[in-house]
Design a protein around this motif. Structure first.
Motif, PDB file in Angstrom:
ATOM      1  N   VAL A  68      41.411  53.137  57.159  1.00  0.00           N
ATOM      2  CA  VAL A  68      42.301  52.665  56.361  1.00  0.00           C
ATOM      3  C   VAL A  68      42.954  51.455  56.769  1.00  0.00           C
ATOM      4  CG1 VAL A  68      44.657  53.110  55.211  1.00  0.00           C
ATOM      5  CG2 VAL A  68      42.659  55.003  54.983  1.00  0.00           C
ATOM      6  N   VAL A  69      43.231  51.624  58.114  1.00  0.00           N
ATOM      7  CA  VAL A  69      44.277  50.510  58.815  1.00  0.00           C
ATOM      8  C   VAL A  69      43.180  49.319  58.849  1.00  0.00           C
ATOM      9  CG1 VAL A  69      44.890  49.630  60.979  1.00  0.00           C
ATOM     10  CG2 VAL A  69      45.676  52.151  60.286  1.00  0.00           C
ATOM     11  N   LEU A  70      41.888  49.380  59.134  1.00  0.00           N
ATOM     12  CA  LEU A  70      40.868  48.262  59.132  1.00  0.00           C
ATOM     13  C   LEU A  70      40.897  47.500  58.022  1.00  0.00           C
ATOM     14  CD1 LEU A  70      38.180  49.646  61.649  1.00  0.00           C
ATOM     15  CD2 LEU A  70      40.258  47.993  62.279  1.00  0.00           C
ATOM     16  N   PHE A  71      40.568  48.461  56.721  1.00  0.00           N
ATOM     17  CA  PHE A  71      40.450  47.947  55.515  1.00  0.00           C
ATOM     18  C   PHE A  71      41.530  47.076  55.172  1.00  0.00           C
ATOM     19  CE2 PHE A  71      36.883  51.027  54.455  1.00  0.00           C
ATOM     20  CZ  PHE A  71      35.887  50.041  53.638  1.00  0.00           C
ATOM     21  N   ILE A  72      42.927  47.775  55.220  1.00  0.00           N
ATOM     22  CA  ILE A  72      44.149  47.018  54.808  1.00  0.00           C
ATOM     23  C   ILE A  72      44.121  45.749  55.551  1.00  0.00           C
ATOM     24  CG2 ILE A  72      46.592  47.089  54.588  1.00  0.00           C
ATOM     25  CD1 ILE A  72      46.057  50.131  53.888  1.00  0.00           C
ATOM     26  N   ALA A  73      44.021  45.760  56.853  1.00  0.00           N
ATOM     27  CA  ALA A  73      44.199  44.335  57.857  1.00  0.00           C
ATOM     28  C   ALA A  73      43.095  43.455  57.146  1.00  0.00           C
ATOM     29  CB  ALA A  73      43.997  44.679  59.034  1.00  0.00           C
ATOM     30  N   VAL A  74      41.708  43.830  56.852  1.00  0.00           N
ATOM     31  CA  VAL A  74      40.908  42.850  56.487  1.00  0.00           C
ATOM     32  C   VAL A  74      41.312  42.121  55.049  1.00  0.00           C
ATOM     33  CG1 VAL A  74      38.501  42.549  55.664  1.00  0.00           C
ATOM     34  CG2 VAL A  74      38.937  43.563  57.889  1.00  0.00           C
ATOM     35  N   SER A  75      41.640  43.081  54.257  1.00  0.00           N
ATOM     36  CA  SER A  75      42.115  42.605  53.156  1.00  0.00           C
ATOM     37  C   SER A  75      43.276  41.595  53.030  1.00  0.00           C
ATOM     38  CB  SER A  75      42.773  43.814  52.147  1.00  0.00           C
ATOM     39  OG  SER A  75      41.497  44.906  51.923  1.00  0.00           O
ATOM     40  N   LEU A  76      44.325  41.734  53.771  1.00  0.00           N
ATOM     41  CA  LEU A  76      45.431  40.873  54.140  1.00  0.00           C
ATOM     42  C   LEU A  76      45.030  39.495  54.278  1.00  0.00           C
ATOM     43  CD1 LEU A  76      48.289  43.414  55.364  1.00  0.00           C
ATOM     44  CD2 LEU A  76      48.330  42.174  53.296  1.00  0.00           C
ATOM     45  N   VAL A  77      44.121  39.777  55.589  1.00  0.00           N
ATOM     46  CA  VAL A  77      43.546  38.440  56.165  1.00  0.00           C
ATOM     47  C   VAL A  77      42.632  37.643  55.197  1.00  0.00           C
ATOM     48  CG1 VAL A  77      42.209  37.210  57.910  1.00  0.00           C
ATOM     49  CG2 VAL A  77      43.941  39.388  58.606  1.00  0.00           C
ATOM     50  N   LEU A  78      41.820  38.441  54.345  1.00  0.00           N
ATOM     51  CA  LEU A  78      41.081  37.586  53.456  1.00  0.00           C
ATOM     52  C   LEU A  78      41.708  36.750  52.372  1.00  0.00           C
ATOM     53  CD1 LEU A  78      37.941  40.125  52.537  1.00  0.00           C
ATOM     54  CD2 LEU A  78      37.813  37.658  53.262  1.00  0.00           C
ATOM     55  N   ILE A  79      42.829  37.442  51.766  1.00  0.00           N
ATOM     56  CA  ILE A  79      43.384  36.768  50.851  1.00  0.00           C
ATOM     57  C   ILE A  79      44.623  35.905  51.143  1.00  0.00           C
ATOM     58  CG2 ILE A  79      45.233  37.331  49.124  1.00  0.00           C
ATOM     59  CD1 ILE A  79      42.858  38.622  48.481  1.00  0.00           C
ATOM     60  N   GLY A  80      44.872  35.978  52.433  1.00  0.00           N
ATOM     61  CA  GLY A  80      45.522  35.120  53.084  1.00  0.00           C
ATOM     62  C   GLY A  80      45.133  33.577  53.637  1.00  0.00           C
ATOM     63  N   VAL A  81      43.746  33.886  53.767  1.00  0.00           N
ATOM     64  CA  VAL A  81      43.035  32.723  54.244  1.00  0.00           C
ATOM     65  C   VAL A  81      42.544  31.648  52.956  1.00  0.00           C
ATOM     66  CG1 VAL A  81      40.848  32.002  55.333  1.00  0.00           C
ATOM     67  CG2 VAL A  81      42.061  33.732  56.425  1.00  0.00           C
ATOM     68  N   LEU A  82      42.291  32.408  51.960  1.00  0.00           N
ATOM     69  CA  LEU A  82      41.672  31.531  50.807  1.00  0.00           C
ATOM     70  C   LEU A  82      42.203  32.309  49.462  1.00  0.00           C
ATOM     71  CD1 LEU A  82      37.691  31.303  51.313  1.00  0.00           C
ATOM     72  CD2 LEU A  82      39.492  29.459  51.096  1.00  0.00           C
ATOM     73  N   PRO A  83      42.544  31.475  48.387  1.00  0.00           N
ATOM     74  CA  PRO A  83      42.866  31.949  47.263  1.00  0.00           C
ATOM     75  C   PRO A  83      41.677  32.910  46.717  1.00  0.00           C
ATOM     76  CG  PRO A  83      43.171  29.542  47.329  1.00  0.00           C
ATOM     77  CD  PRO A  83      42.244  29.928  48.463  1.00  0.00           C
ATOM     78  N   TYR A  84      42.171  34.147  46.398  1.00  0.00           N
ATOM     79  CA  TYR A  84      41.266  35.007  45.806  1.00  0.00           C
ATOM     80  C   TYR A  84      40.304  34.666  44.800  1.00  0.00           C
ATOM     81  CZ  TYR A  84      44.233  35.762  41.560  1.00  0.00           C
ATOM     82  OH  TYR A  84      44.761  35.381  40.387  1.00  0.00           O
ATOM     83  N   GLN A  85      40.376  33.781  43.934  1.00  0.00           N
ATOM     84  CA  GLN A  85      39.452  33.224  42.914  1.00  0.00           C
ATOM     85  C   GLN A  85      38.165  32.894  43.554  1.00  0.00           C
ATOM     86  OE1 GLN A  85      42.544  32.421  43.362  1.00  0.00           O
ATOM     87  NE2 GLN A  85      43.797  32.272  41.154  1.00  0.00           N
ATOM     88  N   GLN A  86      38.221  32.508  45.072  1.00  0.00           N
ATOM     89  CA  GLN A  86      37.099  31.641  45.546  1.00  0.00           C
ATOM     90  C   GLN A  86      36.147  32.788  45.928  1.00  0.00           C
ATOM     91  OE1 GLN A  86      37.621  28.542  48.146  1.00  0.00           O
ATOM     92  NE2 GLN A  86      39.764  27.908  47.163  1.00  0.00           N
ATOM     93  N   TYR A  87      36.690  34.114  45.916  1.00  0.00           N
ATOM     94  CA  TYR A  87      35.677  35.225  46.382  1.00  0.00           C
ATOM     95  C   TYR A  87      34.853  35.588  45.392  1.00  0.00           C
ATOM     96  CZ  TYR A  87      38.506  35.164  50.732  1.00  0.00           C
ATOM     97  OH  TYR A  87      39.279  34.881  51.860  1.00  0.00           O
ATOM     98  N   ALA A  88      35.083  35.147  44.072  1.00  0.00           N
ATOM     99  CA  ALA A  88      34.308  35.564  42.823  1.00  0.00           C
ATOM    100  C   ALA A  88      32.767  35.338  43.031  1.00  0.00           C
ATOM    101  CB  ALA A  88      34.728  34.864  41.709  1.00  0.00           C
TER     102      ALA A  88
END
Length: 490
Positions: A274-294
């Motif tokens: 859980v800790v790893l999933f939430i940390a990765v999610s926060l960093v992913l969203i912070g680095v790029l706007p979420y729309q670019q992951y489509a």
């Protein structure tokens, strides 16, 4: 005997103690932590956060991960008590057989079997795709006939997937202690790659990418997006990531001191995941706007390259490919122990429950391996993927309710476990209801395919299992004995 009494006949836990007593107890807490983290934190940690954010939640993907974690945690508490009290091979199948009866045990086990067959084929296919992608920049490319499943884009067989699934089976067939050592090493590498991404990604986070944190709700081609509706849709997608703790419980018959080992392994691995999933999610969203992951098959690599860390992206993606072996090892071990349990109890042909000369259930292992290879080769994944979470959620509901039946027998014919689910009787009910809510959030196709799978399972049970099970044989023997005694008395 009436039909109801037949399908609810319960196995004596001492029978499982005797039957599973031949399995070698060699796994420690660290092995189960590695097994759990390796199975839960699989391919999905590098792909799912970006995919769910783009499809349903936006930055609030973190909330979806938290809610899914709470649901999984409720069920994990039930699993921990069950595994400590009844450390048998087969996890939910064997437990439900003891507390609710043969038919309900079969239903729970059949639900889990779909998970292991299909998830093993899925991860093998995902590993193959990522492995081949690493060599594309070098100009090395397999022909389509050896890269895709039969009938898919000119494919005949995904040869890399077949080879890696067979290699994992060969490793496990040599003994779980050997497989555990490889698993431990690969999990360390995988966690290193995740931490490397988090540390490097933190240097490129932009606060503006988190705004608005919960986008306004609207309907899209993918379903709900934004608002609490989007978060709920995200939970149903994400929950699949957390179900790997069942792979720990399935191997409890091979645990050293399972009273302590099993709860620590199940709950500890889930917390780490859980800790790893939430940390990765926060960093992913912070680095790029979420729309670019489509429509991105590699959001972690995309984020690192956007932050001008292409070298780190290559390192992380290479280790991620190696890390996929951990999920294959975990699911192969758990799935083979489930099939062994079916054979042990006569629910499927008895030879599946036989051990080799080194007390290893390798017949069940190779049955699982061949099945996964065939599924990956001939069936479309869009059809099969729906079965994984649907079937597992049904098993989770059984286990949550099973705690009530277990408590009535603890200290009697079942030992008092060192770990018990807290806040009884409230938490078992919450675990059941939470699993039911997630199940209701699955799409129509998931429920339809689960229904087809269970109809197939019912046919097998009533055509074979109900007459060939160990308990049926025991009853037949008792009836013959009673008839003989009656004749002698006459």
């Amino acid at each position: 005997m009436s039909f109801w009494k037949t399908i609810t006949r319960k196995e004596d836990p001492r029978v499982y103690d005797n039957k599973d007593g031949h399995l070698v107890r060699s796994l420690k807490v660290r092995d189960f932590l590695a097994l759990g983290v390796g199975t839960i934190v699989s391919t999905s940690i590098f792909t799912l956060p970006g995919e769910v954010a783009a499809m349903h939640t936006g930055p609030s993907v973190v909330i979806s991960f938290l809610i899914a974690a709470i649901v999984a945690g409720l069920v994990a508490f039930a699993y921990a008590e069950m595994a400590a009290a009844m450390p048998f091979a087969g996890s939910a199948y064997s437990w439900i057989n003891v507390v609710f009866g043969e038919f309900f045990g079969w239903v729970a086990g059949w639900a889990l079997l779909a998970e292991y067959f299909i998830a093993l084929a899925f991860v093998g296919s995902g590993l193959s795709a990522n492995f081949r992608a690493l060599f594309v920049p070098l100009g090395w490319k397999l022909p389509a006939s050896l890269s895709n499943a039969f009938g898919t884009e000119g494919g005949v067989v995904d040869i890399v997937s077949v080879v890696v699934i067979i290699l994992v089976a060969l490793l496990i067939s040599r003994g779980v202690s050997q497989a555990a050592r490889v698993e431990n090493l690969l999990v360390i590498l995988k966690v290193f790659a995740i931490l490397l991404f988090i540390v490097v990604g933190l240097t490129a986070i932009k606060a503006s990418n988190f705004m608005p944190f919960i986008p306004q709700y609207h309907e899209t081609a993918n379903g709900a997006f934004g608002g609490w509706q989007g978060i709920y849709a995200g939970v149903s997608m994400i929950f699949l990531s957390y179900i790997g703790f069942d792979s720990i419980a399935a191997n409890s018959a091979e645990a050293i001191n399972p009273q302590k080992t099993m709860p620590r392994g199940i709950l500890g691995s889930l917390v780490i995941a859980v800790v790893l999933f939430i940390a990765v999610s926060l960093v992913l969203i912070g680095v790029l706007p979420y729309q670019q992951y489509a429509n991105s098959a590699e959001p972690v690599g995309l984020a690192l390259r956007a932050a001008h860390h292409s070298g780190v992206a290559t390192v992380v993606q290479t280790i991620a490919v190696l890390g996929m072996f951990t999920a294959l090892i975990g699911m192969s071990m758990a799935g083979s122990r489930l099939i062994y349990s079916f054979g042990r109890d006569g629910m499927l042909p008895k030879w599946l429950g036989k051990l080799d000369e080194h007390n290893r259930p390798n017949r069940a292992l190779w049955t699982l391996t061949i099945g996964a290879v065939l599924i990956g080769a001939f069936f479309p994944f869009a059809f099969l993927s729906q079965l994984i979470s649907a079937g597992t959620l049904i098993a989770f509901m059984f286990v949550s309710l099973g705690v009530y039946a277990l408590r009535r027998r603890e200290g009697k014919d079942i030992p008092n476990p060192s770990f018990k689910m807290p806040f009884y009787p409230v938490l078992p009910a919450l675990g059941f209801l939470a699993s039911l809510l997630v199940f209701m959030g699955l799409d129509y196709q998931a429920k339809l395919y689960a229904g087809i799978w269970f109809i197939f399972g019912l046919i097998i049970y009533f055509a074979y299992g109900i007459r060939h099970s160990s308990m049926a044989k025991k009853e037949d023997g008792q009836n013959v004995k009673n008839e003989t005694e009656a004749e002698e008395n006459e």
